[in-house]
Scaffold this motif. Structure first.
Motif, PDB file in Angstrom:
ATOM      1  N   SER A 373      50.890  17.004  77.354  1.00 44.70           N
ATOM      2  CA  SER A 373      52.310  16.766  77.052  1.00 44.70           C
ATOM      3  C   SER A 373      52.816  17.792  76.038  1.00 44.70           C
ATOM      4  N   ILE A 374      51.953  18.232  75.119  1.00 46.44           N
ATOM      5  CA  ILE A 374      52.341  19.276  74.161  1.00 46.44           C
ATOM      6  C   ILE A 374      52.522  20.598  74.892  1.00 46.44           C
ATOM      7  N   LEU A 375      51.603  20.897  75.823  1.00 45.82           N
ATOM      8  CA  LEU A 375      51.736  22.104  76.630  1.00 45.82           C
ATOM      9  C   LEU A 375      53.050  22.085  77.412  1.00 45.82           C
ATOM     10  N   MET A 376      53.369  20.957  78.026  1.00 50.87           N
ATOM     11  CA  MET A 376      54.623  20.845  78.772  1.00 50.87           C
ATOM     12  C   MET A 376      55.830  21.018  77.853  1.00 50.87           C
ATOM     13  N   SER A 377      55.727  20.500  76.627  1.00 46.21           N
ATOM     14  CA  SER A 377      56.861  20.601  75.704  1.00 46.21           C
ATOM     15  C   SER A 377      57.157  22.051  75.343  1.00 46.21           C
ATOM     16  N   ARG A 378      56.121  22.886  75.236  1.00 47.33           N
ATOM     17  CA  ARG A 378      56.361  24.293  74.919  1.00 47.33           C
ATOM     18  C   ARG A 378      56.943  25.024  76.130  1.00 47.33           C
ATOM     19  N   TYR A 379      56.551  24.602  77.316  1.00 45.72           N
ATOM     20  CA  TYR A 379      57.176  25.173  78.514  1.00 45.72           C
ATOM     21  C   TYR A 379      58.665  24.828  78.528  1.00 45.72           C
ATOM     22  N   MET A 380      58.975  23.593  78.142  1.00 45.69           N
ATOM     23  CA  MET A 380      60.382  23.191  78.121  1.00 45.69           C
ATOM     24  C   MET A 380      61.150  23.907  77.015  1.00 45.69           C
ATOM     25  N   GLN A 381      60.448  24.448  76.012  1.00 49.80           N
ATOM     26  CA  GLN A 381      61.099  25.352  75.061  1.00 49.80           C
ATOM     27  C   GLN A 381      61.545  26.618  75.788  1.00 49.80           C
ATOM     28  N   ARG A 400      65.737  17.363  71.814  1.00 47.52           N
ATOM     29  CA  ARG A 400      65.965  17.877  73.164  1.00 47.52           C
ATOM     30  C   ARG A 400      64.638  18.210  73.836  1.00 47.52           C
ATOM     31  N   THR A 401      63.713  18.760  73.053  1.00 50.99           N
ATOM     32  CA  THR A 401      62.389  19.063  73.592  1.00 50.99           C
ATOM     33  C   THR A 401      61.677  17.789  74.023  1.00 50.99           C
ATOM     34  N   ALA A 402      61.762  16.735  73.213  1.00 47.77           N
ATOM     35  CA  ALA A 402      61.162  15.448  73.596  1.00 47.77           C
ATOM     36  C   ALA A 402      61.769  14.951  74.895  1.00 47.77           C
ATOM     37  N   CYS A 403      63.089  15.057  75.014  1.00 49.10           N
ATOM     38  CA  CYS A 403      63.784  14.598  76.215  1.00 49.10           C
ATOM     39  C   CYS A 403      63.335  15.392  77.438  1.00 49.10           C
ATOM     40  N   LEU A 404      63.297  16.707  77.318  1.00 48.07           N
ATOM     41  CA  LEU A 404      62.906  17.547  78.447  1.00 48.07           C
ATOM     42  C   LEU A 404      61.432  17.375  78.793  1.00 48.07           C
ATOM     43  N   THR A 405      60.608  17.063  77.802  1.00 45.77           N
ATOM     44  CA  THR A 405      59.202  16.744  78.084  1.00 45.77           C
ATOM     45  C   THR A 405      59.119  15.471  78.905  1.00 45.77           C
ATOM     46  N   GLY A 406      60.008  14.525  78.641  1.00 48.60           N
ATOM     47  CA  GLY A 406      60.081  13.324  79.464  1.00 48.60           C
ATOM     48  C   GLY A 406      60.466  13.648  80.898  1.00 48.60           C
ATOM     49  N   ASP A 461      62.561   7.471  71.780  1.00 50.54           N
ATOM     50  CA  ASP A 461      63.816   7.197  72.463  1.00 50.54           C
ATOM     51  C   ASP A 461      64.285   8.425  73.241  1.00 50.54           C
ATOM     52  N   ALA A 462      64.175   9.609  72.623  1.00 48.89           N
ATOM     53  CA  ALA A 462      64.576  10.844  73.298  1.00 48.89           C
ATOM     54  C   ALA A 462      63.683  11.118  74.502  1.00 48.89           C
ATOM     55  N   PHE A 463      62.397  10.899  74.362  1.00 48.76           N
ATOM     56  CA  PHE A 463      61.459  11.080  75.470  1.00 48.76           C
ATOM     57  C   PHE A 463      61.829  10.166  76.634  1.00 48.76           C
ATOM     58  N   ARG A 464      62.158   8.896  76.343  1.00 43.83           N
ATOM     59  CA  ARG A 464      62.516   7.954  77.397  1.00 43.83           C
ATOM     60  C   ARG A 464      63.789   8.385  78.115  1.00 43.83           C
ATOM     61  N   VAL A 465      64.759   8.938  77.386  1.00 40.44           N
ATOM     62  CA  VAL A 465      65.972   9.440  78.022  1.00 40.44           C
ATOM     63  C   VAL A 465      65.608  10.456  79.103  1.00 40.44           C
ATOM     64  N   GLY A 466      64.635  11.311  78.814  1.00 38.60           N
ATOM     65  CA  GLY A 466      64.215  12.304  79.791  1.00 38.60           C
ATOM     66  C   GLY A 466      63.454  11.711  80.952  1.00 38.60           C
ATOM     67  N   VAL A 467      62.545  10.780  80.673  1.00 41.23           N
ATOM     68  CA  VAL A 467      61.779  10.137  81.742  1.00 41.23           C
ATOM     69  C   VAL A 467      62.712   9.468  82.742  1.00 41.23           C
ATOM     70  N   LEU A 468      63.782   8.855  82.241  1.00 45.66           N
ATOM     71  CA  LEU A 468      64.704   8.117  83.097  1.00 45.66           C
ATOM     72  C   LEU A 468      65.900   8.955  83.537  1.00 45.66           C
TER      73      LEU A 468
END
Length: 479
Positions: A373-381, A400-406, A461-468
């Motif tokens: 998930s950390i690797l994905m978060s840097r990709y979303m950067q 925003r990074t948490a959201c996009l990781t979601g 909460d930000a991560f969940r926004v992205g998941v959904l």
């Protein structure tokens, strides 16, 4: 006979959790009037004392079969406080008057006394529960409450008892009945416990305090600990007494904390199904759900991300340290905007994704996706960098990074192909591992310099926004 409710609050004595942060905390003022990174559901994100006040109001309830020790005193205080909350708010959401439970019962799971709760002997019952048969609440003072207090402080005890009291309120109010699925009943109770915790955090409680940064983070860690154990699709326990994943239970708690008691009645099988979406619940047969962290697996994840997001200029991948002119390193994975490079410290990433040496079904979820998930978060950067028009080095960027990781996590719920022909797929437990990491170290919810916001609540909460949701929603909400 009506069903008995002995909710799954079992806590292993060894499951002490330390909420720490590998990322640093951003300072300063929020950059958006719509989603303030330095507030929690509208409240300032602040550190401070959490737990029983130095001079609390006296308890109003007695406990049957008590040993008159500290644990039962804490239980009395918690129940007295929870009842004061419900006395104040019950009429705002439900018809009729609030009726307190008839009795509180305590036992020692290691004891050989003749204590019974809800018709069963309490020997070996490391649990707390609400009994619908006689409208009582009981708890194990020998192992459960001490373990909760060690792992999560006084508020861990209050959380579990608030959850059990939530069951009492469900049946009294008509929110739940004999036909309500356990999955719904449990998450409604999580939600009602969240509403009580908001009342405490707003400094309304005469007995307890709760800070909205570290204090609330510890409460969320306790909620994660109550998730269902991971099961394979062929396990005989499948479909029995389902309570929900960490992601689902934390979400339910946050609904109550953010929107109050009224939000809890909206939790039903349809709502849970929408929230669950395509996220996997069960592991395939004879599958651990773990993907070894190697150079090849990292390359496969990045390749799958290239396929899923199709950036015009895909980021490069390096396993060697590089100089970066416009960002600090944030091991185990960093993104350098100047060179559009994702830099991976493979030994550190492997350590981040390692499973614990002991079996612990009730602590924080750890495993391969704690790292991926950390690797994905840097990709979303990199995706944000290509998008343009947004800062990468502030609190808004962290969320925003948490959201996009979601968003990326949800995309992996379907088979994702790599350029080499391999397939990467999210498995049951991976989302919980991401949520646990976002709470404890915050790296998947950090900006380009590895800095995060103080509230784990806001990060999740930000991560969940992205998941959904989707990318557009993340960019609009955290602009």
């Amino acid at each position: 006979m009506p069903p008995r409710h002995l909710a799954g609050a079992v806590i292993a004595v060894s499951a002490a959790l330390l909420i720490t942060s590998c990322s640093t905390t951003l300072q300063g003022n929020a950059v958006s009037v719509f989603d303030d990174p330095f507030r929690v559901a509208g409240m300032p994100a602040t550190d401070g004392a959490s737990g029983l006040r130095p001079v609390p109001d006296p308890p109003t309830r007695d406990v049957l079969d008590t040993d008159d020790g500290d644990m039962d005193e804490l239980g009395r205080q918690a129940i007295s406080d929870i009842e004061e909350f419900w006395e104040a708010v019950y009429g705002e959401s439900f018809d009729g008057n609030f009726e307190p439970v008839t009795e509180l019962i305590s036992w020692d799971a290691n004891g050989f006394d003749d204590t019974e709760f809800c018709g069963d002997t309490t020997y070996g019952i490391v649990n707390a529960g609400y009994c619908l048969d006689d409208h009582t609440i009981g708890w194990d003072r020998g192992e459960l409450l001490p373990a909760l207090q060690r792992a999560h402080g006084d508020m861990g005890v209050a959380l579990v008892l608030a959850h059990e009291y939530g069951h009492a309120v469900q049946y009294q109010s008509g929110m739940a009945d004999d036909d309500t699925p356990t999955l719904v009943s449990e998450q409604q109770a999580d939600c009602l416990a969240g509403a009580y915790m908001r009342w405490v955090a707003e400094d309304n409680s005469p007995r307890f305090t709760l800070s909205t940064a570290d204090g609330l983070n510890n409460v969320l860690a306790a909620v994660i600990g109550f998730r269902d154990p991971l099961l394979n699709i062929d396990d005989p326990e499948v479909g029995m007494d389902e309570h929900g994943s960490a992601f689902e239970r934390v979400s339910a708690f946050q609904f109550g904390f953010t929107d109050g008691v009224a939000a809890c009645a909206s939790i039903d099988m349809r709502e849970i199904g929408q929230r669950r979406g395509d996220l996997p619940v069960l592991l395939p047969e004879d599958h651990t759900g773990e993907l070894a962290i190697t150079e090849k697996s990292v390359q496969d994840i990045i390749g799958a991300m290239d396929t899923l997001f199709s950036p015009k200029n895909p980021p490069k991948l390096s396993f060697d340290a590089v100089d970066c002119a416009d960002a600090r390193t944030s091991p185990p994975v960093s993104f350098c905007p100047a060179t559009n490079t994702i830099v991976v410290d493979l030994p550190e990433l492997e350590a981040m994704g390692a499973q614990p040496d002991y079996e612990d079904d009730v602590g924080l979820a750890t495993g391969d996706n704690s790292a991926y998930s950390i690797l994905m978060s840097r990709y979303m950067q990199a995706i944000q960098h290509e998008h343009g028009g947004v800062a990468l080095d502030n609190a808004e960027a962290a969320l925003r990074t948490a959201c996009l990781t979601g968003v990326a996590t949800a995309k992996f719920s379907n088979d994702s192909s790599t350029p080499g022909g391999n397939t990467i797929t999210l498995t049951a437990g991976d989302v919980d591992e991401a949520v646990s990491g976002i709470l404890t170290n915050g790296l998947a919810a950090s900006d380009v310099n590895g800095e995060s916001v103080p509230s784990g609540f806001s990060r999740i909460d930000a991560f969940r926004v992205g998941v959904l949701g989707d990318q557009e929603r993340c960019f609009k909400r955290f602009d």
